[in-house]
Design an enzyme around this catalytic site. Structure first.
Site, PDB file in Angstrom:
ATOM      1  N   GLU A   1     -12.414  -0.069 -10.585  1.00 14.34           N
ATOM      2  CA  GLU A   1     -11.836  -1.004 -11.712  1.00 14.34           C
ATOM      3  C   GLU A   1     -13.070  -1.013 -12.879  1.00 14.34           C
ATOM      4  OE1 GLU A   1      -9.777  -1.517  -8.109  1.00 14.34           O
ATOM      5  OE2 GLU A   1     -11.907  -1.671  -8.591  1.00 14.34           O
TER       6      GLU A   1
ATOM      7  N   ARG B   1       0.706   3.834  -3.418  1.00 16.25           N
ATOM      8  CA  ARG B   1       0.041   5.098  -3.107  1.00 16.25           C
ATOM      9  C   ARG B   1       1.055   6.261  -2.937  1.00 16.25           C
ATOM     10  NH1 ARG B   1      -5.364   4.165  -0.485  1.00 16.25           N
ATOM     11  NH2 ARG B   1      -5.761   1.944  -0.307  1.00 16.25           N
TER      12      ARG B   1
ATOM     13  N   THR C   1      -1.212   0.942 -10.396  1.00 17.49           N
ATOM     14  CA  THR C   1      -2.491  -0.019 -10.041  1.00 17.49           C
ATOM     15  C   THR C   1      -3.322   1.204  -9.282  1.00 17.49           C
ATOM     16  OG1 THR C   1      -3.373  -1.932  -9.212  1.00 17.49           O
ATOM     17  CG2 THR C   1      -1.541  -0.570  -7.869  1.00 17.49           C
TER      18      THR C   1
ATOM     19  N   GLU D   1       0.778  -1.349   0.002  1.00 20.42           N
ATOM     20  CA  GLU D   1      -0.045  -0.081   0.009  1.00 20.42           C
ATOM     21  C   GLU D   1       0.810   1.098   0.177  1.00 20.42           C
ATOM     22  OE1 GLU D   1      -4.134  -1.666   0.162  1.00 20.42           O
ATOM     23  OE2 GLU D   1      -2.925   0.224  -0.236  1.00 20.42           O
TER      24      GLU D   1
END
Length: 708
Positions: free
Chosen positions: A604, A341, A690, A337
């Site tokens: 998504e 991020r 992503t 993460e």
């Protein structure tokens, strides 16, 4: 990506989420506010049962020795005096009265538990304590709960022979975690009515300091004309990067600007109530730290603010990063993460603005993450303490590292090496993929489909569960995107070959037709058979196939499968009363059924629609996008921020209390880009990680993957 908060794409969180490790801490049975009355209720019920049993056992003792049955000529005769019978009757009456009193007490406590549960569900984060760098939301324990040290003795999962994988009930547990937030009337599946109006008044706003916007640094253009709203594809048009034959599309200014207004509204709410915290809790007007207090929403928003030309908001965010962001924190961070991020967000901000400050912050952060790579195989642990340099894997994985977590670092680390000239970070990231490539034939699954868990010491696969949803998805995504990031050159062929191998296996083993013509879904795989469940996370596959189709020998097939998966994801939205998709769906005889009824603002589906539109130019995809956006605006928006939904099946779905940082990083960005022209983040020049952070394509002539 915390079940973070719930699962982010790629992470073990069931994103979020978020993100990187699975946490079921929101379950009703684990909240202290509910646990005490529930235990009290259990104790009362247990006492009733014991009391009644004891009383019944004592009844024979009221009889005298003469009261025992004895054989007579007429059969069995009970010789009992009248006073003994009266005593027995009185005892029974006393038991009946006490039982009735206890039953009333149980009923009263049951009502109290229900009322407490509703209050706790209304403001769940109030029980989490003050936000801080040792927030337990995802990892279960603070950094000070004992010194774990380096987990060099991590043990592989010891599973029963028939489990065929780490035994965790993802569907049941994930569903229970969230359905516990939806009180229902007895014997009904209809949510009870909860008065949400007073929630914002329950807590006063925290002391939030507004950052200044001044300073000498690059700023985005404020002109709202499309070609000035972001990078304009000059590199792509110069021919220095490969041309993937994307369609030429033109801006829809009205719809694009409506999305910009939504971003401005959402980010302003975050600045007002939670600036510097990881995420905003709109209903209680507070910030929370789900990622160690690294300002996840600030960093996730930087490139979105730049692309949209929100100059003032960007400037204040940039100054927060420069002045307040540091990593010397006693916090157990998810490597995954934090990378997607924070590292990804900082690199994207650098690539868009040219501001070198972001690279300095990046280098500082990856040095704090580096201890996670101290394993025999180079496969990193999932978790590292940023201050104490302890690294470990979570207890729920029984010592194993998670596929998507160690396989979703490569874009960011490679980009950092290319921009700083320090090859250490590229080598760390590529060695992971090369290690996996060499053992990919030992998985016990079809070649190209990778299990979710790998022991970082022995280099052995620990189960046969395959998923293109949570904990598996972004491994496959990065095999492709690193190839695109590297300019699709011959040196990058090893990456592309592994991705093609996986796509052939996925289409052959896991892609199935839906009930409606022109729809397909991607199943999971476990114990040598398909599991007909599809996460919202899995919708990214549609976009991934589009991105990888150009130049493939299977281009036409990939585009057809991508279109069918994207249509299925659109139907996940359009078939619900809210027009908002559930967290996951199940399939039986091709029919789609809601599995996880909640929605946490995931990107998504719009991601897949974006790629389909950029490739084909078909206006149908913009129509789908606009309908999705207007439904989100209708249901997500509150006066103090944008929130997820508790039950998408209901016209009155109820709100959760989190504005996910990826909603600003991904969901709103994809909506903005789909209504912009094709040179706003030209997909020949940029590749989105992503978390949808755009990283500039830089052709490479060397890679450590697939060279021997």
């Amino acid at each position: 990506m915390l079940l973070s908060t719930p699962p982010r794409r790629g992470g073990g969180s069931i994103k979020g989420n978020p993100g990187g490790s699975i946490a079921y801490g929101n379950s009703a049975m684990t909240r202290p506010g509910k646990l005490v009355p529930i235990l009290a209720l259990v104790a009362v019920v247990f006492f009733v049962a014991v009391y009644r049993e004891s009383a019944m056992l004592e009844l024979p003792s009221t009889r005298s020795a003469d009261a025992r049955p004895r054989e007579t000529g007429g059969g069995v005769h009970l010789n009992t005096d009248k006073w003994q019978l009266r005593e027995l009757e009185q005892t029974q009456e006393s038991i009946a009265k006490e039982t009735e009193k206890l039953a009333q007490e149980v009923q009263r406590l049951s009502k109290s538990v229900r009322e407490s549960a509703e209050r706790v569900d209304a403001v769940p984060e109030l029980l989490d304590g003050a936000p801080g760098p040792t927030d337990r939301r995802e990892l279960g324990a603070s950094a000070d709960d004992g010194a774990p040290g380096m987990n060099t003795q991590a043990k592989a999962p010891d599973l029963p022979a028939d489990a065929d994988g780490i035994k965790w009930s993802d569907e049941k547990t994930a569903s229970a975690t969230y359905t516990s937030h939806y009180p229902t009337t007895a014997g009904s599946t209809t949510p009870m009515k909860i008065d949400w109006a007073p929630l914002a008044e329950l807590t006063a706003p925290q002391n939030i300091e507004r950052m200044p916007s001044g300073g000498d640094f690059p700023r985005p253009e404020t002109n709202t004309l499309a070609r000035n709203s972001g990078p304009n594809g000059e590199v792509a048009h110069s021919g220095t990067v490969p041309n993937a034959k994307w369609a030429t599309v033109y801006v829809d200014e009205e719809k694009r600007d409506a999305v910009r207004d939504a971003m401005r509204d959402a980010y302003n709410a975050y600045e007002t109530y939670a600036m510097g915290y990881d995420e905003l809790q709109p209903l209680t007007k507070r910030g929370k730290n789900a990622f160690g207090g690294l300002g996840a929403t600030v960093i996730d928003s930087l490139d979105t603010l730049w692309i949209m030309g929100l100059k003032d908001q960007y400037s204040r965010a940039r100054n927060w990063v420069a002045d307040r962001l540091h990593f010397d924190r006693n916090y157990e961070a998810s490597v995954f993460e934090t990378t997607i991020r924070v590292v990804g967000g900082l690199i994207a901000a650098h690539d868009l603005s040219g501001d070198e400050m972001y690279l300095d912050k990046c280098l500082d952060l990856v040095r704090h993450l580096k201890p996670a790579f101290s394993t025999e195989t180079g496969i990193p642990y999932n978790i590292v303490n940023l201050k104490k340099a302890w690294a470990k894997n979570p207890t729920w994985s029984r010592g194993a590292s998670t596929l998507a977590e160690f396989g979703t670092l490569q874009m960011e680390y490679i980009a950092l090496s290319e921009r700083t000239g320090d090859g250490e970070w590229r080598q760390l990231a590529e060695s992971i993929v090369e290690t996996v490539r060499k053992i990919r034939t030992r998985t016990g699954t079809p070649l190209g489909l990778y299990p979710l868990y790998l022991n970082p010491h022995r280099g052995t696969w620990e189960n046969t569960h395959v998923s293109f949803g949570a904990m598996g998805d972004s491994w496959y995504e990065y095999l492709l995107k690193v190839w695109v990031q590297g300019g699709r050159t011959k040196a990058m062929k090893g990456w592309h070959d592994m991705w093609e191998e996986s796509m052939r296996a996925m289409i052959d083993k896991l892609v199935f037709d839906g009930e409606e013509e022109g729809t397909k879904y991607v199943a999971e795989y476990n114990a040598n058979h398909a599991v007909h469940k599809m996460d919202h996370l899995t919708c990214f596959v549609g976009g991934m196939l589009v991105l990888g189709s150009h130049g493939s020998d299977h281009e036409d097939e990939y585009m057809k499968v991508a279109a069918a998966i994207t249509k299925m994801c659109w139907r996940m939205y359009s078939t619900q009363p809210t027009g908002i998709a559930p967290e996951f769906v199940n399939f039986q005889d091709k029919k789609m059924h809601v599995g996880g009824k909640f929605n946490i603002q995931r990107p998504e589906a719009i991601e897949a629609i974006f790629y389909m539109y950029r490739k084909t130019g078909d206006p149908m995809y913009r129509e789908w996008a606009w309908e999705m956006f207007t439904n989100m605006r209708r249901h997500y928006r509150t006066e103090t921020g944008w929130v997820g939904l508790k039950d998408v099946r209901s016209p009155n779905p109820g709100h959760d209390n989190t504005m996910q940082s990826f909603f600003l990083a991904e969901t709103l960005k994809y909506f903005y880009l789909i209504f912009s022209d094709s040179d706003t983040i030209n997909l020949d020049e940029w590749v989105l990680n992503t978390e949808a952070h755009p990283i500039r394509v830089m052709p490479r002539d060397k890679s450590d993957v697939g060279t021997n």
